[in-house]
Design a protein around this motif. Structure first.
Motif, PDB file in Angstrom:
ATOM      1  N   ILE A 183       0.639  -1.151   0.012  1.00  0.00           N
ATOM      2  CA  ILE A 183      -0.251  -0.127   0.005  1.00  0.00           C
ATOM      3  C   ILE A 183       0.882   1.428   0.039  1.00  0.00           C
ATOM      4  CG2 ILE A 183      -1.729   1.292   1.420  1.00  0.00           C
ATOM      5  CD1 ILE A 183      -2.666  -1.469   2.418  1.00  0.00           C
ATOM      6  N   PRO A 184       0.509   2.197  -0.878  1.00  0.00           N
ATOM      7  CA  PRO A 184       1.351   3.407  -0.879  1.00  0.00           C
ATOM      8  C   PRO A 184       1.548   4.253   0.436  1.00  0.00           C
ATOM      9  CG  PRO A 184       0.009   3.224  -2.878  1.00  0.00           C
ATOM     10  CD  PRO A 184      -0.575   2.177  -1.786  1.00  0.00           C
ATOM     11  N   THR A 185       2.525   4.733   0.860  1.00  0.00           N
ATOM     12  CA  THR A 185       2.712   5.651   1.743  1.00  0.00           C
ATOM     13  C   THR A 185       2.548   6.999   1.302  1.00  0.00           C
ATOM     14  OG1 THR A 185       5.053   5.693   1.574  1.00  0.00           O
ATOM     15  CG2 THR A 185       4.028   4.061   3.032  1.00  0.00           C
ATOM     16  N   TRP A 186       2.644   7.495   0.088  1.00  0.00           N
ATOM     17  CA  TRP A 186       2.408   8.774  -0.520  1.00  0.00           C
ATOM     18  C   TRP A 186       3.570   9.807  -0.338  1.00  0.00           C
ATOM     19  CZ3 TRP A 186      -1.071   7.678  -3.980  1.00  0.00           C
ATOM     20  CH2 TRP A 186      -2.017   6.849  -3.501  1.00  0.00           C
ATOM     21  N   GLU A 187       4.740   9.072   0.124  1.00  0.00           N
ATOM     22  CA  GLU A 187       5.827  10.034   0.246  1.00  0.00           C
ATOM     23  C   GLU A 187       6.504  10.269  -1.126  1.00  0.00           C
ATOM     24  OE1 GLU A 187       8.656   8.160   3.809  1.00  0.00           O
ATOM     25  OE2 GLU A 187       7.304   6.815   2.860  1.00  0.00           O
ATOM     26  N   VAL A 188       6.566   9.441  -2.332  1.00  0.00           N
ATOM     27  CA  VAL A 188       6.957  10.018  -3.440  1.00  0.00           C
ATOM     28  C   VAL A 188       6.025  11.140  -4.070  1.00  0.00           C
ATOM     29  CG1 VAL A 188       7.221   8.970  -5.796  1.00  0.00           C
ATOM     30  CG2 VAL A 188       7.977   7.700  -3.965  1.00  0.00           C
ATOM     31  N   THR A 189       4.788  10.773  -3.955  1.00  0.00           N
ATOM     32  CA  THR A 189       3.736  11.849  -4.198  1.00  0.00           C
ATOM     33  C   THR A 189       4.003  13.186  -3.590  1.00  0.00           C
ATOM     34  OG1 THR A 189       2.119  10.297  -4.806  1.00  0.00           O
ATOM     35  CG2 THR A 189       1.491  12.519  -4.454  1.00  0.00           C
ATOM     36  N   TRP A 190       4.337  13.298  -2.419  1.00  0.00           N
ATOM     37  CA  TRP A 190       4.748  14.506  -1.793  1.00  0.00           C
ATOM     38  C   TRP A 190       6.006  15.034  -2.243  1.00  0.00           C
ATOM     39  CZ3 TRP A 190       1.947  17.679   0.496  1.00  0.00           C
ATOM     40  CH2 TRP A 190       0.629  17.530   1.275  1.00  0.00           C
ATOM     41  N   PHE A 191       6.942  14.132  -2.664  1.00  0.00           N
ATOM     42  CA  PHE A 191       8.369  14.739  -3.251  1.00  0.00           C
ATOM     43  C   PHE A 191       7.796  15.472  -4.352  1.00  0.00           C
ATOM     44  CE2 PHE A 191      11.321  13.779  -6.759  1.00  0.00           C
ATOM     45  CZ  PHE A 191      12.422  14.696  -6.019  1.00  0.00           C
ATOM     46  N   PHE A 192       6.868  15.014  -5.303  1.00  0.00           N
ATOM     47  CA  PHE A 192       6.807  15.935  -6.293  1.00  0.00           C
ATOM     48  C   PHE A 192       5.842  17.205  -6.187  1.00  0.00           C
ATOM     49  CE2 PHE A 192       8.051  12.116  -8.380  1.00  0.00           C
ATOM     50  CZ  PHE A 192       8.889  12.452  -9.295  1.00  0.00           C
ATOM     51  N   VAL A 193       4.970  17.148  -5.214  1.00  0.00           N
ATOM     52  CA  VAL A 193       4.157  18.055  -4.934  1.00  0.00           C
ATOM     53  C   VAL A 193       5.245  19.330  -4.188  1.00  0.00           C
ATOM     54  CG1 VAL A 193       2.485  19.021  -2.944  1.00  0.00           C
ATOM     55  CG2 VAL A 193       2.173  16.704  -4.305  1.00  0.00           C
ATOM     56  N   VAL A 194       6.107  18.862  -3.307  1.00  0.00           N
ATOM     57  CA  VAL A 194       7.111  19.940  -2.902  1.00  0.00           C
ATOM     58  C   VAL A 194       7.846  20.635  -4.019  1.00  0.00           C
ATOM     59  CG1 VAL A 194       9.112  20.264  -1.614  1.00  0.00           C
ATOM     60  CG2 VAL A 194       7.251  18.692  -0.785  1.00  0.00           C
ATOM     61  N   HIS A 195       8.350  19.651  -4.886  1.00  0.00           N
ATOM     62  CA  HIS A 195       8.866  20.316  -5.928  1.00  0.00           C
ATOM     63  C   HIS A 195       7.950  21.485  -6.982  1.00  0.00           C
ATOM     64  CE1 HIS A 195      13.272  18.655  -6.260  1.00  0.00           C
ATOM     65  NE2 HIS A 195      12.524  18.015  -5.057  1.00  0.00           N
TER      66      HIS A 195
END
Length: 325
Positions: A259-271
């Motif tokens: 199950i995704p932890t969404w850290e990768v998505t947040w990486f792109f949101v921050v950038h």
């Protein structure tokens, strides 16, 4: 091993059959929603194909090449845009190669709107070119060096991991360029433009890092959102990064099957937020926005490396064993 090989061959066969369908059905339908609807069964197949193989390398490769890039290319092709929209009929082998491989070719159907070079980060920059053989040697040295250096300075380890990822992706995409150029004699564009020389995040993502993905997202997401829907420029930029984050999250799921932890998505949101702020500041300040490259380059790479190890790498590092099937 034999079952994995059979699964691999099945995925290839299904992918080629699906693309053959798109190749022959497209000329019979007008561009637009009807052609897009006719491609929906193919998109559904591409979504599940990486699950047919258990190898992390194969799953990630199929997810990136087929589920992500090929799907987006076909969405653009539905509207007669993107790398598959040639001015005249081309052979199926060329069509399939451009669809499946992360290769950027030079022709005039890449976008509906004229690209805003400021939004893409088209800053003048020096060249520090590395040939493909040189990149292969550097990649091999990085891999072998990391294996033999059990104790490494944490900061140095961060940069080594990022450099290894970059050279692996650059080699893979450059090899696909070599194949397409030698097999079909078409002009191709380099997949990366020395991202280690980026002077800002806008310059890094817009012009230097994985330009095949950048160009595809700009045409498939940014331009419709910005010009068809009419959202503000900064919001369109953030939406592009959110879409990229979700696609990377999906790719990660195919690899680790958790199950995704969404850290990768947040990486792109921050950038995405940082790039949006940078673009708006440049527009507001104009020529007053001047940071010497001796300062901006190390700051850009340091920020990228820090956020990669804060949000991008942890989901992978927490998984000690990939699923076997």
């Amino acid at each position: 091993m034999s079952s994995e090989l059979i699964s691999f061959m099945k995925v290839i066969l299904i992918s080629m059959t699906s693309l053959l369908y798109c190749y022959f059905i497209a000329p019979k339908l007008p561009k637009g929603k009807f052609r897009l609807i006719s491609f929906l069964p193919v998109f559904s197949l591409f979504l599940v194909l990486p699950l047919y193989v258990s190898s992390a390398l194969l799953s990630s490769s199929f997810a990136f090449f087929i589920t992500w890039l090929t799907t987006f290319k076909l969405v653009l092709f539905s509207f007669n845009l993107g790398p598959l929209a040639f001015d005249s009929k081309v052979s199926f082998t060329l069509f399939a190669s451009i669809a499946f491989l992360p290769t950027r070719i030079k022709h005039n159907k890449t976008a509906k709107y004229v690209q805003n070079h400021d939004d893409l980060g088209n800053d003048p920059h020096p060249k520090l070119p590395l040939s493909l053989p040189a990149k292969v040697v550097i990649f091999a040295m990085l891999v072998m060096g990391k294996r033999h250096l059990e104790i490494m300075d944490p900061i140095a380890n961060l940069y080594v991991n990022c450099a290894t990822l970059y050279f692996y992706l650059d080699m893979t995409m450059s090899l696909s360029n070599v194949f397409v150029r030698s097999r079909f004699g078409v002009e191709v564009r380099q997949p990366f433009d020395e991202p280690y020389l980026a002077t800002s995040l806008q310059n890094f993502w817009g012009r230097r890092w994985n330009r095949s993905v950048s160009e595809t997202l700009h045409t498939a997401v940014y331009q419709p959102v910005r010009y068809e829907i009419g959202v503000p420029r900064w919001m369109a930029v953030v939406i592009v990064f959110v879409v990229s984050g979700l696609m990377h999250e999906l790719l990660l799921y195919y690899i680790i099957r958790v199950i995704p932890t969404w850290e990768v998505t947040w990486f792109f949101v921050v950038h995405g937020l940082c790039v949006a702020v940078e673009i708006e500041l440049k527009r507001a300040l104009g020529k007053r926005w001047r940071i010497h490259s001796a300062v901006s380059r190390p700051l850009t790479i340091a920020f990228f490396v820090a956020t990669v190890h804060w949000l991008f790498f942890p989901p992978l590092l927490r998984i000690k064993h990939f699923p076997s099937g």
